[in-house]
Design an enzyme around this catalytic site. Structure first.
Site, PDB file in Angstrom:
ATOM      1  N   LYS A  67       0.842  -1.198   0.000  1.00  0.00           N
ATOM      2  CA  LYS A  67       0.000   0.000   0.000  1.00  0.00           C
ATOM      3  C   LYS A  67       0.880   1.252   0.000  1.00  0.00           C
ATOM      4  O   LYS A  67       2.003   1.217   0.499  1.00  0.00           O
ATOM      5  CB  LYS A  67      -0.865   0.034   1.268  1.00  0.00           C
ATOM      6  CG  LYS A  67      -1.999  -0.961   1.289  1.00  0.00           C
ATOM      7  CD  LYS A  67      -2.802  -0.845   2.573  1.00  0.00           C
ATOM      8  CE  LYS A  67      -3.950  -1.844   2.594  1.00  0.00           C
ATOM      9  NZ  LYS A  67      -4.957  -1.617   1.550  1.00  0.00           N
ATOM     10  N   ARG A  85     -10.337 -11.544   1.830  1.00  0.00           N
ATOM     11  CA  ARG A  85     -11.139 -12.636   1.267  1.00  0.00           C
ATOM     12  C   ARG A  85     -10.392 -13.966   1.345  1.00  0.00           C
ATOM     13  O   ARG A  85     -11.001 -15.022   1.445  1.00  0.00           O
ATOM     14  CB  ARG A  85     -11.542 -12.271  -0.173  1.00  0.00           C
ATOM     15  CG  ARG A  85     -10.388 -12.057  -1.100  1.00  0.00           C
ATOM     16  CD  ARG A  85     -10.761 -11.270  -2.365  1.00  0.00           C
ATOM     17  NE  ARG A  85     -10.841  -9.830  -2.118  1.00  0.00           N
ATOM     18  CZ  ARG A  85     -11.167  -8.942  -3.057  1.00  0.00           C
ATOM     19  NH1 ARG A  85     -11.473  -9.337  -4.288  1.00  0.00           N
ATOM     20  NH2 ARG A  85     -11.213  -7.664  -2.765  1.00  0.00           N
TER      21      ARG A  85
END
Ligand code: BES
Ligand code: MN
Ligand code: ZN
Length: 498
Positions: A279, A353
């Site tokens: 990120k 996920r």
């Protein structure tokens, strides 16, 4: 702070402060009218001076009001009477308690649960008021070397009700409201703790403490256990970190034995750097909140355990860091999930996920009545819904409606988003069964689509709380959402099925 319920006549009781509401246009609530009469029109004169218009959330503190036994009177603005609803009710309680905490009053009688709030009964009002009061005075100061502000003097609050007949239901509302607040504040503590303290091991230890305190069954699966079970998508996220991953499983079984449990699965990424798909630096610190789903599961367990709610539920928390490193998963790597389905990991930042899918497969063994997962899953959900409502997805409409309804009652709302088949195509992979990302369009939907491939065997709902679990900016901090929604969901199931 200690709370109690009493039917008090305003103005008659010695004490630190009497709190009464004023509607917009200087219209007095019943309790304010009573104080005004006892004080021979003093309140009316104050209002006429124009110091309190009754705007929602405003307050005015008065001292030594003639004829009134309490040392102070706090006027709280309620807004227009015609618009006074649930949101305004919580807001005026929050404003009142916030103002009280800045006074020297050690105790207060609060005449706000006496106000009419649509069709809500006294139990709802007291539950909401107690929870709002407790969560308002919350401070996170564990990491400060010394407290910034002195603790508020306020130590006792009486929530006044209209009649003796209200007391029994109000008492239940009080007990539930405080339990809920304790669950919310617990979730907030876990969220606010930094990533170097709140590691997967720390979460597991907190879960163990919780389980011990309420005598719940707990199991913590280690890396070796996960390997045996074939939880390779979960392990692929943990691969880059030196912190050992944990799969925490807590069982709360206070309902009838024959009843299948509700399973709550919470994303527990204790810090999300993005992994190799790292990120950008700005605001990366906020990725310590990426275990908020996990925090909400533990917070909900605390709330329902304190309520002794007669339900069966299981909390499952996959906990790990998402770090880059020599052993970290690389974009393009393909792993086989516990379900047997293979996943091409095109972006290691779509890690939530990957840990949830193995936990969702693990949930099958409980033959759940319903499974709800809670995750700070996508930035796309924040773009779609902002910080107001959580994103809701489900493979079963009645369950979706049940979750939405719980959010309404709790003032912790969600919004139903689509999960149509057409979106599934975006997860296509040339090399594995499917990929872990679906491109820019509808990012919150494709994340839910990914999860839906692991939840075929039961009724399932998914809450994307990326926008609601914490606040950024000046008020940066964990909100404890969606503990109120989840707790209300379980309360509704417990109340209905008896
Ligand atoms: N934890 C983040 C989601 C997130 C981002 C929550 C910003 C709150 C604020 C999640 O693991 C993530 O990184 N998601 C990616 C998915 C993408 C790579 C498909 C995202 O949303 O950018
Ligand atoms: Mn991520
Ligand atoms: Zn994440």
């Amino acid at each position: 702070m200690e709370f109690s319920i009493k039917p008090l006549v305003p103005g008659r009781n010695a004490g630190g402060c009497s709190v009464v509401g004023i509607y917009a246009g200087k219209a007095m609530s019943d309790a304010a009218t009573a104080l005004d009469r006892t004080s021979k029109g003093y309140l009316k004169r104050v209002l006429q001076r124009g110091d309190m218009e009754g705007r929602i959330g405003t307050t005015l503190l008065l001292h030594d009001v003639p004829g009134i036994a309490s040392a102070r009177v706090l006027l709280v603005g309620l807004g227009a009477q015609a618009e006074f609803g649930e949101k305004q009710f919580r807001r005026c309680v929050t404003a009142a308690v916030g103002a009280l905490a800045n006074t020297g009053a050690a105790d207060a009688e609060i005449h706000l649960a006496e106000l009419a709030v649509g069709r809500r009964d006294i139990e709802w009002k007291v539950m909401q008021a107690a929870c709002a009061a407790r969560t308002t005075i919350y401070r996170f100061e564990q990491m400060k070397s010394k407290p910034e502000k002195a603790a508020p003097a306020l130590s006792k609050a009486v929530l006044s009700v209209k009649t003796q007949g209200d007391i029994k239901r109000a008492a239940r509302g009080l007990a539930r409201g405080l339990a809920l607040a304790h669950g919310v504040n617990f979730a907030r503590d876990l969220g606010n703790l930094p990533g170097n303290v709140c590691t997967p091991t720390y979460l597991a230890d907190e879960a163990r403490k919780l389980a011990k305190h309420y005598r719940l069954k707990i199991q913590v699966l280690e890396r070796a256990d996960m390997k045996k079970l074939g939880m390779n998508t979960l392990l692929s996220v943990a691969a880059g970190s030196s912190e050992p991953p944990k799969l925490i499983v807590i069982e709360y079984s206070a309902g009838p034995k024959s009843r299948k449990p509700v399973v709550l699965v919470g994303k527990g990424v204790t810090f999300d750097t993005g992994g190799i798909s790292i990120k950008p630096a700005p605001e990366m610190d906020e990725m310590k909140f990426d275990m908020s789903g996990a925090g909400s599961v533990l917070g909900t367990i605390k709330a329902i355990a304190e309520m002794k709610l007669p339900v069966n539920m299981v909390g499952i928390i996959p906990a790990t860091e998402n770090m880059p490193g020599g052993r970290a998963t690389k974009p393009g790597d393909i792993v086989t999930s516990m379900s047997g389905q293979t996943v091409e990991i095109l972006n290691t930042d779509a890690e939530g996920r990957l840990i949830l899918c193995d936990a969702l497969t693990y949930a099958e063994r409980y033959q759940p009545a319903a499974v709800i997962d809670i995750a700070t899953l996508t930035g796309a959900c924040v773009i779609a819904l902002g910080h107001v409502v959580s994103g809701l997805f489900a493979n079963n409409d009645p369950l979706a409606r049940e979750v939405l309804a719980a959010g309404e009652v709790a003032g912790d709302r969600a919004w139903h988003l689509p999960l149509h088949d057409e979106y599934q195509e975006q997860l296509h992979s040339n090399f594995a069964d499917f990929a872990n990302i679906g491109g820019r369009p509808a990012g919150a939907v494709t994340a839910a689509c990914f999860l839906s491939r692991f939840t075929k065997k039961y009724h399932w709902a998914h809450l994307d709380v990326a926008g609601t679990a914490w606040k950024s900016g000046k008020e940066k901090g964990s909100t404890g959402r969606p503990v109120p929604l989840l707790t209300q969901f379980l309360i509704n199931r417990a109340d209905k099925k008896r």
